[in-house]
Design a protein around this motif. Structure first.
Motif, mmCIF file in Angstrom:
data_model
loop_
_atom_site.group_PDB
_atom_site.id
_atom_site.type_symbol
_atom_site.label_atom_id
_atom_site.label_comp_id
_atom_site.label_asym_id
_atom_site.label_seq_id
_atom_site.Cartn_x
_atom_site.Cartn_y
_atom_site.Cartn_z
ATOM 1 N N ASN A 206 0.809 -1.225 0.000
ATOM 2 C CA ASN A 206 0.000 0.000 0.000
ATOM 3 C C ASN A 206 0.841 1.274 0.000
ATOM 4 O OD1 ASN A 206 1.046 -0.164 2.513
ATOM 5 N ND2 ASN A 206 -0.903 -0.372 3.616
ATOM 6 N N ILE A 207 2.075 1.191 -0.509
ATOM 7 C CA ILE A 207 2.896 2.402 -0.641
ATOM 8 C C ILE A 207 2.578 3.043 -1.989
ATOM 9 C CG2 ILE A 207 5.240 3.336 -0.805
ATOM 10 C CD1 ILE A 207 6.137 1.035 1.039
ATOM 11 N N GLY A 208 2.064 4.279 -1.935
ATOM 12 C CA GLY A 208 1.682 4.987 -3.167
ATOM 13 C C GLY A 208 2.164 6.424 -3.153
ATOM 14 N N GLU A 209 1.493 7.264 -3.961
ATOM 15 C CA GLU A 209 1.915 8.663 -4.120
ATOM 16 C C GLU A 209 1.941 9.407 -2.786
ATOM 17 O OE1 GLU A 209 1.406 11.004 -7.243
ATOM 18 O OE2 GLU A 209 1.305 9.411 -8.735
ATOM 19 N N LYS A 210 0.931 9.169 -1.937
ATOM 20 C CA LYS A 210 0.830 9.894 -0.670
ATOM 21 C C LYS A 210 2.032 9.600 0.226
ATOM 22 C CE LYS A 210 -2.068 9.836 3.387
ATOM 23 N NZ LYS A 210 -3.130 9.053 4.009
ATOM 24 N N GLU A 211 2.390 8.313 0.330
ATOM 25 C CA GLU A 211 3.515 7.919 1.198
ATOM 26 C C GLU A 211 4.844 8.442 0.658
ATOM 27 O OE1 GLU A 211 0.054 5.722 2.135
ATOM 28 O OE2 GLU A 211 1.054 5.870 0.188
ATOM 29 N N ILE A 212 5.014 8.358 -0.673
ATOM 30 C CA ILE A 212 6.251 8.847 -1.295
ATOM 31 C C ILE A 212 6.352 10.369 -1.142
ATOM 32 C CG2 ILE A 212 7.531 9.090 -3.468
ATOM 33 C CD1 ILE A 212 7.549 6.242 -2.440
ATOM 34 N N ALA A 213 5.242 11.067 -1.385
ATOM 35 C CA ALA A 213 5.239 12.533 -1.278
ATOM 36 C C ALA A 213 5.623 12.977 0.131
ATOM 37 C CB ALA A 213 3.870 13.090 -1.657
ATOM 38 N N ALA A 214 5.159 12.242 1.136
ATOM 39 C CA ALA A 214 5.473 12.595 2.530
ATOM 40 C C ALA A 214 6.974 12.502 2.783
ATOM 41 C CB ALA A 214 4.720 11.667 3.483
ATOM 42 N N VAL A 215 7.612 11.489 2.212
ATOM 43 C CA VAL A 215 9.075 11.337 2.374
ATOM 44 C C VAL A 215 9.816 12.418 1.585
ATOM 45 C CG1 VAL A 215 11.068 9.848 1.929
ATOM 46 C CG2 VAL A 215 8.952 8.859 2.816
ATOM 47 N N LEU A 216 9.431 12.607 0.307
ATOM 48 C CA LEU A 216 10.162 13.533 -0.561
ATOM 49 C C LEU A 216 10.035 14.982 -0.090
ATOM 50 C CD1 LEU A 216 9.602 12.143 -4.178
ATOM 51 C CD2 LEU A 216 11.281 11.494 -2.460
ATOM 52 N N SER A 217 8.913 15.323 0.528
ATOM 53 C CA SER A 217 8.718 16.715 0.966
ATOM 54 C C SER A 217 9.700 17.106 2.069
ATOM 55 C CB SER A 217 7.286 16.919 1.460
ATOM 56 O OG SER A 217 7.054 16.136 2.624
#
Length: 242
Positions: A206-217
């Motif tokens: 269940n790793i998607g755009e939301k989880e990646i965006a949280a890390v990259l931000s």
């Protein structure tokens, strides 16, 4: 007492000199780190100048206008420039994908600038052109080194890399986190000074755009941006959650 005061002053002076030496050393290191002189002069004649970049895989040929009286060596800064021509000598069939990516990004920048002859109508403007191109070559070269690092050590980050045109696809998979997803990054010649547009395709978990965006931000742009992104995604999302 006077003697001890003099000794104290001497000690203070020695301390200040040591501090100055340390400051000078740090400044020198910074200068070396940000020295973007990526060009090497190959020819300078009455007709033209030729500069090589990037291990001789990129050449800039600058053609001069008619000489001004007495200016036999093209040293007069008002001497006209009639053309600037960039040429790549990279063998794309033999070169590694990271080198091809670097070349594409550099030429993306070159083509985005419009008429180079308008930017550089006389010799006066040539140093600025060499600096601007050096800056982009330096950034793209560092990116190429980052890609080579990730290709070689991807296993440490549960990662496989793929390069398509100016996009980098990063396939992460981890049995510990029960996750497999592909992160696609759109690169440009402005790397690493701006956040990268990205998309995520989830295969397992269940790793998607939301989880990646949280890390990259949470990652500031700058030196080794891509490597820092991969490291943090691995640390935050792919470790055994237990």
């Amino acid at each position: 007492r006077e003697l001890s005061e003099m000794e104290t002053e001497d000690e203070q002076m020695v301390g200040q000199m040591d501090e100055l030496k340390e400051t000078e050393k740090r400044c020198q290191e910074l200068l070396e780190k940000y020295d973007f002189t990526e060009w090497e002069i190959m020819e300078w004649s009455e007709q033209q100048a030729v500069f090589n970049f990037l291990y001789d895989s990129l050449t800039l040929t600058v053609a001069f206008g008619p000489p001004i009286d007495g200016d036999d060596f093209s040293e007069d800064l008002s001497r006209t420039i009639i053309s600037l021509n960039f040429e790549s000598f990279l063998d794309e069939e033999q070169a590694p994908p990271s080198s091809c990516l670097v070349k594409r990004l550099i030429f993306q920048f070159i083509e985005s600038q419009g008429s180079w002859q308008e930017k550089c109508p006389t010799l006066y403007y040539l140093p600025q052109v060499l600096h601007d191109v050096s800056l982009v070559v330096n950034r793209c070269k560092t990116l190429g080194e980052e890609m080579e690092f990730l290709e070689r050590w991807g296993g440490k980050f549960n990662l496989k890399t793929d390069i398509k045109d100016t996009e980098v696809k990063l396939l992460f998979s981890s049995s510990a986190a029960f996750a497999k997803f592909e992160l696609t990054l759109a690169l440009s010649a402005s790397y690493p000074s701006a956040a990268l547009p990205f998309s995520v395709q989830t295969h397992i978990g269940n790793i998607g755009e939301k989880e990646i965006a949280a890390v990259l931000s949470s990652i500031p742009v700058g030196h080794h941006y891509l490597r820092r992104m991969v490291t943090l995604i691995h640390q935050n999302l792919l470790q055994d959650p237990r």
